[in-house]
Design a protein around this motif. Structure first.
Motif, PDB file in Angstrom:
ATOM      1  N   ILE A   1       0.822  -1.212   0.000  1.00  0.00           N
ATOM      2  CA  ILE A   1       0.000   0.000   0.000  1.00  0.00           C
ATOM      3  C   ILE A   1       0.856   1.263   0.000  1.00  0.00           C
ATOM      4  O   ILE A   1       0.408   2.317  -0.423  1.00  0.00           O
ATOM      5  N   GLY A   2       2.098   1.152   0.465  1.00  0.00           N
ATOM      6  CA  GLY A   2       2.974   2.317   0.514  1.00  0.00           C
ATOM      7  C   GLY A   2       2.838   3.120   1.791  1.00  0.00           C
ATOM      8  O   GLY A   2       2.905   4.348   1.779  1.00  0.00           O
ATOM      9  N   ILE A   3       2.610   2.404   2.901  1.00  0.00           N
ATOM     10  CA  ILE A   3       2.500   3.044   4.210  1.00  0.00           C
ATOM     11  C   ILE A   3       3.480   2.374   5.157  1.00  0.00           C
ATOM     12  O   ILE A   3       4.031   1.311   4.854  1.00  0.00           O
ATOM     13  N   SER A   4       3.690   2.978   6.305  1.00  0.00           N
ATOM     14  CA  SER A   4       4.558   2.364   7.309  1.00  0.00           C
ATOM     15  C   SER A   4       3.760   1.336   8.123  1.00  0.00           C
ATOM     16  O   SER A   4       2.520   1.358   8.131  1.00  0.00           O
ATOM     17  N   LEU A   5       4.490   0.476   8.806  1.00  0.00           N
ATOM     18  CA  LEU A   5       3.849  -0.498   9.690  1.00  0.00           C
ATOM     19  C   LEU A   5       3.071   0.220  10.786  1.00  0.00           C
ATOM     20  O   LEU A   5       1.954  -0.181  11.134  1.00  0.00           O
ATOM     21  N   ASN A   6       3.615   1.305  11.299  1.00  0.00           N
ATOM     22  CA  ASN A   6       2.935   2.077  12.338  1.00  0.00           C
ATOM     23  C   ASN A   6       1.607   2.644  11.820  1.00  0.00           C
ATOM     24  O   ASN A   6       0.597   2.635  12.528  1.00  0.00           O
ATOM     25  N   THR A   7       1.617   3.124  10.568  1.00  0.00           N
ATOM     26  CA  THR A   7       0.383   3.657   9.981  1.00  0.00           C
ATOM     27  C   THR A   7      -0.658   2.547   9.846  1.00  0.00           C
ATOM     28  O   THR A   7      -1.840   2.766  10.119  1.00  0.00           O
ATOM     29  N   LEU A   8      -0.234   1.355   9.445  1.00  0.00           N
ATOM     30  CA  LEU A   8      -1.165   0.220   9.373  1.00  0.00           C
ATOM     31  C   LEU A   8      -1.796  -0.029  10.733  1.00  0.00           C
ATOM     32  O   LEU A   8      -3.017  -0.188  10.840  1.00  0.00           O
ATOM     33  N   HIS A   9      -0.989  -0.042  11.782  1.00  0.00           N
ATOM     34  CA  HIS A   9      -1.534  -0.261  13.129  1.00  0.00           C
ATOM     35  C   HIS A   9      -2.471   0.878  13.539  1.00  0.00           C
ATOM     36  O   HIS A   9      -3.500   0.631  14.173  1.00  0.00           O
ATOM     37  N   ASN A  10      -2.126   2.108  13.151  1.00  0.00           N
ATOM     38  CA  ASN A  10      -3.028   3.232  13.441  1.00  0.00           C
ATOM     39  C   ASN A  10      -4.360   3.055  12.723  1.00  0.00           C
ATOM     40  O   ASN A  10      -5.424   3.304  13.305  1.00  0.00           O
ATOM     41  N   TYR A  11      -4.333   2.642  11.459  1.00  0.00           N
ATOM     42  CA  TYR A  11      -5.568   2.394  10.702  1.00  0.00           C
ATOM     43  C   TYR A  11      -6.394   1.306  11.366  1.00  0.00           C
ATOM     44  O   TYR A  11      -7.616   1.398  11.448  1.00  0.00           O
ATOM     45  N   ARG A  12      -5.755   0.253  11.841  1.00  0.00           N
ATOM     46  CA  ARG A  12      -6.462  -0.855  12.495  1.00  0.00           C
ATOM     47  C   ARG A  12      -7.158  -0.408  13.772  1.00  0.00           C
ATOM     48  O   ARG A  12      -8.163  -0.990  14.172  1.00  0.00           O
ATOM     49  N   ASN A  13      -6.610   0.618  14.429  1.00  0.00           N
ATOM     50  CA  ASN A  13      -7.110   1.045  15.738  1.00  0.00           C
ATOM     51  C   ASN A  13      -8.015   2.265  15.693  1.00  0.00           C
ATOM     52  O   ASN A  13      -8.336   2.813  16.750  1.00  0.00           O
ATOM     53  N   ILE A  14      -8.440   2.700  14.511  1.00  0.00           N
ATOM     54  CA  ILE A  14      -9.372   3.826  14.448  1.00  0.00           C
ATOM     55  C   ILE A  14     -10.704   3.361  15.021  1.00  0.00           C
ATOM     56  O   ILE A  14     -11.289   2.386  14.545  1.00  0.00           O
ATOM     57  N   LEU A  15     -11.161   4.046  16.044  1.00  0.00           N
ATOM     58  CA  LEU A  15     -12.399   3.650  16.717  1.00  0.00           C
ATOM     59  C   LEU A  15     -13.623   4.168  15.971  1.00  0.00           C
ATOM     60  O   LEU A  15     -13.545   5.096  15.161  1.00  0.00           O
ATOM     61  N   TYR A  16     -14.751   3.555  16.258  1.00  0.00           N
ATOM     62  CA  TYR A  16     -16.009   3.788  15.564  1.00  0.00           C
ATOM     63  C   TYR A  16     -16.380   5.265  15.454  1.00  0.00           C
ATOM     64  O   TYR A  16     -16.791   5.729  14.404  1.00  0.00           O
ATOM     65  N   ASN A  17     -16.240   6.009  16.524  1.00  0.00           N
ATOM     66  CA  ASN A  17     -16.672   7.418  16.530  1.00  0.00           C
ATOM     67  C   ASN A  17     -15.532   8.408  16.320  1.00  0.00           C
ATOM     68  O   ASN A  17     -15.740   9.610  16.449  1.00  0.00           O
ATOM     69  N   ASP A  18     -14.333   7.924  15.991  1.00  0.00           N
ATOM     70  CA  ASP A  18     -13.200   8.827  15.740  1.00  0.00           C
ATOM     71  C   ASP A  18     -13.439   9.647  14.483  1.00  0.00           C
ATOM     72  O   ASP A  18     -14.072   9.188  13.534  1.00  0.00           O
ATOM     73  N   SER A  19     -12.889  10.848  14.469  1.00  0.00           N
ATOM     74  CA  SER A  19     -12.994  11.687  13.272  1.00  0.00           C
ATOM     75  C   SER A  19     -11.921  11.316  12.246  1.00  0.00           C
ATOM     76  O   SER A  19     -12.029  11.685  11.079  1.00  0.00           O
ATOM     77  N   GLN A  20     -10.917  10.577  12.677  1.00  0.00           N
ATOM     78  CA  GLN A  20      -9.841  10.159  11.777  1.00  0.00           C
ATOM     79  C   GLN A  20     -10.389   9.185  10.732  1.00  0.00           C
ATOM     80  O   GLN A  20     -11.268   8.375  11.018  1.00  0.00           O
ATOM     81  N   ASP A  21      -9.864   9.285   9.510  1.00  0.00           N
ATOM     82  CA  ASP A  21     -10.277   8.397   8.433  1.00  0.00           C
ATOM     83  C   ASP A  21      -9.062   7.909   7.664  1.00  0.00           C
ATOM     84  O   ASP A  21      -7.983   8.499   7.743  1.00  0.00           O
ATOM     85  N   ILE A  22      -9.263   6.862   6.891  1.00  0.00           N
ATOM     86  CA  ILE A  22      -8.247   6.340   5.980  1.00  0.00           C
ATOM     87  C   ILE A  22      -8.514   6.968   4.617  1.00  0.00           C
ATOM     88  O   ILE A  22      -9.669   7.028   4.193  1.00  0.00           O
ATOM     89  N   PRO A  23      -7.472   7.422   3.903  1.00  0.00           N
ATOM     90  CA  PRO A  23      -7.695   7.971   2.567  1.00  0.00           C
ATOM     91  C   PRO A  23      -8.430   6.976   1.664  1.00  0.00           C
ATOM     92  O   PRO A  23      -8.200   5.764   1.740  1.00  0.00           O
ATOM     93  N   HIS A  24      -9.311   7.497   0.827  1.00  0.00           N
ATOM     94  CA  HIS A  24     -10.179   6.659  -0.001  1.00  0.00           C
ATOM     95  C   HIS A  24      -9.413   5.639  -0.841  1.00  0.00           C
ATOM     96  O   HIS A  24      -9.814   4.473  -0.929  1.00  0.00           O
ATOM     97  N   GLU A  25      -8.318   6.054  -1.457  1.00  0.00           N
ATOM     98  CA  GLU A  25      -7.557   5.140  -2.312  1.00  0.00           C
ATOM     99  C   GLU A  25      -7.038   3.940  -1.522  1.00  0.00           C
ATOM    100  O   GLU A  25      -7.022   2.818  -2.031  1.00  0.00           O
ATOM    101  N   ILE A  26      -6.655   4.177  -0.272  1.00  0.00           N
ATOM    102  CA  ILE A  26      -6.161   3.087   0.569  1.00  0.00           C
ATOM    103  C   ILE A  26      -7.305   2.190   1.010  1.00  0.00           C
ATOM    104  O   ILE A  26      -7.159   0.969   1.072  1.00  0.00           O
ATOM    105  N   VAL A  27      -8.462   2.769   1.287  1.00  0.00           N
ATOM    106  CA  VAL A  27      -9.648   1.964   1.617  1.00  0.00           C
ATOM    107  C   VAL A  27      -9.972   1.024   0.465  1.00  0.00           C
ATOM    108  O   VAL A  27     -10.236  -0.166   0.666  1.00  0.00           O
ATOM    109  N   VAL A  28      -9.919   1.534  -0.760  1.00  0.00           N
ATOM    110  CA  VAL A  28     -10.201   0.706  -1.941  1.00  0.00           C
ATOM    111  C   VAL A  28      -9.200  -0.444  -2.034  1.00  0.00           C
ATOM    112  O   VAL A  28      -9.577  -1.586  -2.306  1.00  0.00           O
ATOM    113  N   LEU A  29      -7.923  -0.164  -1.777  1.00  0.00           N
ATOM    114  CA  LEU A  29      -6.914  -1.228  -1.813  1.00  0.00           C
ATOM    115  C   LEU A  29      -7.186  -2.286  -0.738  1.00  0.00           C
ATOM    116  O   LEU A  29      -7.079  -3.487  -1.001  1.00  0.00           O
ATOM    117  N   PHE A  30      -7.546  -1.851   0.468  1.00  0.00           N
ATOM    118  CA  PHE A  30      -7.897  -2.803   1.530  1.00  0.00           C
ATOM    119  C   PHE A  30      -9.094  -3.659   1.104  1.00  0.00           C
ATOM    120  O   PHE A  30      -9.102  -4.874   1.318  1.00  0.00           O
TER     121      PHE A  30
END
Length: 98
Positions: A39-68
Motif C-alpha cells: 500500500i505504501g505506508i509504514s507499519l505504524n500507519t497500518l496499526h493506526n488504521y487498524r485502531n481507528i475507533l467507531y466514533n473517531d474523526s480520523q479516516d483512511i484515505p479513499h484510495e487506501i480503503v479501496v486497496l484494503f
C-alpha cells in the motif's frame, strides 16, 4: 504525549482487524509484513488504521480503503463498519437547506 491503549473489544470504524483475524497465524503475520509495503505506508500507519475507533474523526484515505477492500475481497464500502446515509443530489436541490 501519552499513548492511548485501545481495547481489543473496542468497536472499530474499519473491518481491518476482523479481516486479518480470519486468517491463520502464518497468513496474519505475512499480511502484516506485506500490506504496508504493497500500500505504501509504514507499519505504524497500518496499526493506526487498524485502531481507528467507531466514533473517531480520523479516516483512511479513499484510495487506501479501496486497496484494503480489494485485498480482503470486500464489496465497495465493505471495509466500513458503519452505514453512511445521505441525500441524492435531487433531494438536496429540492430541500429547504440553504
Amino acid at each position: 504525549m501519552k499513548k492511548l491503549k485501545v481495547s481489543d473489544s473496542a468497536p472499530r470504524k474499519y473491518k481491518i482487524n476482523e479481516c486479518l483475524l480470519k486468517r491463520s497465524i502464518d497468513h496474519h503475520r505475512e499480511a502484516i509484513r506485506k500490506i504496508p509495503r504493497y500500500i505504501g505506508i509504514s507499519l505504524n500507519t497500518l496499526h493506526n488504521y487498524r485502531n481507528i475507533l467507531y466514533n473517531d474523526s480520523q479516516d483512511i484515505p479513499h484510495e487506501i480503503v479501496v486497496l484494503f477492500e480489494q485485498l480482503f475481497k470486500l464489496e465497495p464500502g465493505g471495509l466500513l463498519n458503519k452505514t453512511i446515509k445521505g441525500k441524492t443530489l435531487d433531494e438536496l436541490i429540492n430541500s429547504e437547506i440553504i
